[in-house]
Scaffold this motif. Structure first.
Motif, PDB file in Angstrom:
ATOM      1  N   VAL A  65       0.878  -1.240  -0.018  1.00 22.71           N
ATOM      2  CA  VAL A  65      -0.101  -0.046  -0.108  1.00 22.71           C
ATOM      3  C   VAL A  65       1.003   1.302  -0.133  1.00 22.71           C
ATOM      4  N   GLU A  66       0.442   2.111  -0.713  1.00 23.07           N
ATOM      5  CA  GLU A  66       1.265   3.565  -0.933  1.00 23.07           C
ATOM      6  C   GLU A  66       0.673   4.504   0.129  1.00 23.07           C
ATOM      7  N   ILE A  67       1.408   5.027   1.121  1.00 19.45           N
ATOM      8  CA  ILE A  67       1.113   5.613   2.184  1.00 19.45           C
ATOM      9  C   ILE A  67       1.658   7.006   2.166  1.00 19.45           C
ATOM     10  N   CYS A  68       0.604   7.950   2.808  1.00 18.54           N
ATOM     11  CA  CYS A  68       1.419   9.352   3.207  1.00 18.54           C
ATOM     12  C   CYS A  68       0.670   9.577   4.432  1.00 18.54           C
ATOM     13  N   MET A  69       1.161  10.634   5.202  1.00 13.29           N
ATOM     14  CA  MET A  69       0.672  10.863   6.531  1.00 13.29           C
ATOM     15  C   MET A  69       0.706  12.187   6.686  1.00 13.29           C
ATOM     16  N   VAL A  70      -0.006  13.034   7.606  1.00 14.19           N
ATOM     17  CA  VAL A  70      -0.331  14.152   8.371  1.00 14.19           C
ATOM     18  C   VAL A  70      -0.300  14.052   9.669  1.00 14.19           C
ATOM     19  N   ILE A  71       0.448  14.606  10.454  1.00 14.91           N
ATOM     20  CA  ILE A  71       0.576  14.402  11.677  1.00 14.91           C
ATOM     21  C   ILE A  71       0.262  15.931  12.516  1.00 14.91           C
ATOM     22  N   GLY A  72      -0.539  15.924  13.655  1.00 14.99           N
ATOM     23  CA  GLY A  72      -0.817  17.431  14.215  1.00 14.99           C
ATOM     24  C   GLY A  72       0.305  17.489  15.126  1.00 14.99           C
ATOM     25  N   GLY A  73       0.281  18.860  15.683  1.00 17.41           N
ATOM     26  CA  GLY A  73       1.376  19.255  16.620  1.00 17.41           C
ATOM     27  C   GLY A  73       0.828  19.527  17.762  1.00 17.41           C
ATOM     28  N   GLY A  74      -0.208  19.075  18.446  1.00 21.08           N
ATOM     29  CA  GLY A  74      -0.884  19.486  19.841  1.00 21.08           C
ATOM     30  C   GLY A  74      -0.153  18.978  20.911  1.00 21.08           C
ATOM     31  N   ASN A  75       0.844  18.090  20.536  1.00 28.86           N
ATOM     32  CA  ASN A  75       1.663  17.556  21.575  1.00 28.86           C
ATOM     33  C   ASN A  75       2.914  18.870  21.986  1.00 28.86           C
ATOM     34  N   ILE A  76       3.096  19.558  21.095  1.00 32.63           N
ATOM     35  CA  ILE A  76       4.163  20.501  21.333  1.00 32.63           C
ATOM     36  C   ILE A  76       3.528  22.024  21.467  1.00 32.63           C
ATOM     37  N   PHE A  77       2.537  22.383  20.537  1.00 28.67           N
ATOM     38  CA  PHE A  77       2.068  23.575  20.518  1.00 28.67           C
ATOM     39  C   PHE A  77       0.731  23.702  19.563  1.00 28.67           C
TER      40      PHE A  77
END
Length: 257
Positions: A65-77
């Protein structure tokens, strides 16, 4: 040298899991919150948690499977919190975007430790640490079976990483967005507070908006609806859950037309 990647194909129909050993989707975007990376420590990156998520991604990558990702930033700011405390909103949102770059670099390191070629692609140019976002180049990375992590949101304030995820999923012609959460789907109310909470197997985009089910923000849901892009909500804490769903197993909620 100009990028010569072929134009991506339109969003393709879902392939039934298990048919001739095929998985349900050929190209997907995984959206996770920044909080998912901090484990039990309450702030920042928790390396064992990041590595566990990287192994989940590797299991899906190994299926072809071809995978792309988006990760939030709420753990830092988180930009909204900074704005609520008196910081100018645009500045706060840009700080939140930079936090997503830090998370993306941490996930890249974990994936590369698992032997997965990975590219971090930022909507805000910072050439010394990651690539600028060029759609055709990002598509080419996916075609070469690299995991692409999109960082810095859309590059604009006032837009969440949920909206960025939906935008990038459409631009990459992904067949679905996988939203990894703390629970195994979409409920009519918080299952951690209400034992009688009902989980939906399937729910429409309009129901999510009308009932304020909190899957993603309204802009992201509307963009997914307009492009008929399904959203699969599942528990990222369930070992093998991401891979299992692609094989037609496990518990999840599908948001659809």
């Amino acid at each position: 040298m100009p990028d010569t990647a072929a134009q991506p194909k339109p969003n393709a129909a879902r392939t039934p899991a298990g048919k001739h050993g095929e998985v349900a989707y050929k190209r997907v975007l995984l959206k996770i919150s920044g909080e998912a990376l901090m484990g039990d420590q309450g702030f920042g990156l928790h390396p064992p948690t990041v590595q566990r998520i990287a192994r989940e991604v590797k299991a899906v990558h190994d299926l072809g499977v071809e995978i792309c990702m988006v990760i939030g930033g709420g753990n830092i700011f988180r930009g909204l919190q900074g704005s609520a405390q008196g910081m100018e909103r645009t500045t706060a949102d840009y700080m939140g975007m930079l936090a997503t770059v830090m998370n993306a670099l941490g996930m890249q390191a974990a994936l590369e430790a698992e032997g997965i070629f990975t590219r971090v692609v930022s909507a805000i140019p910072m050439d010394q640490v990651c690539e600028p976002y060029i759609r055709r180049r990002a598509v080419r990375h996916l075609e070469k079976k690299r995991v692409v992590i999109f960082a810095a949101g859309t590059g604009n304030p006032y837009f969440t990483t949920d909206t960025a995820a939906t935008l990038r999923a459409n631009e990459m012609s992904c067949q679905a967005i996988f939203k990894g959460t703390k629970v195994d789907g979409v409920y009519d109310k918080d299952p951690k507070k209400f034992p009688d909470a009902k989980r939906y197997d399937k729910v429409t985009y309009d129901e999510v908006l009308q009932k304020h089910l909190g899957v993603m923000d309204a802009s992201a849901i509307a963009l997914a609806r307009d492009n008929k892009l399904p959203i699969i909500v599942f528990s990222l804490d369930e070992p093998g859950g991401f891979c299992g769903i692609l094989r037609g197993e496990g518990t999840y909620t599908e948001v659809h037309a």
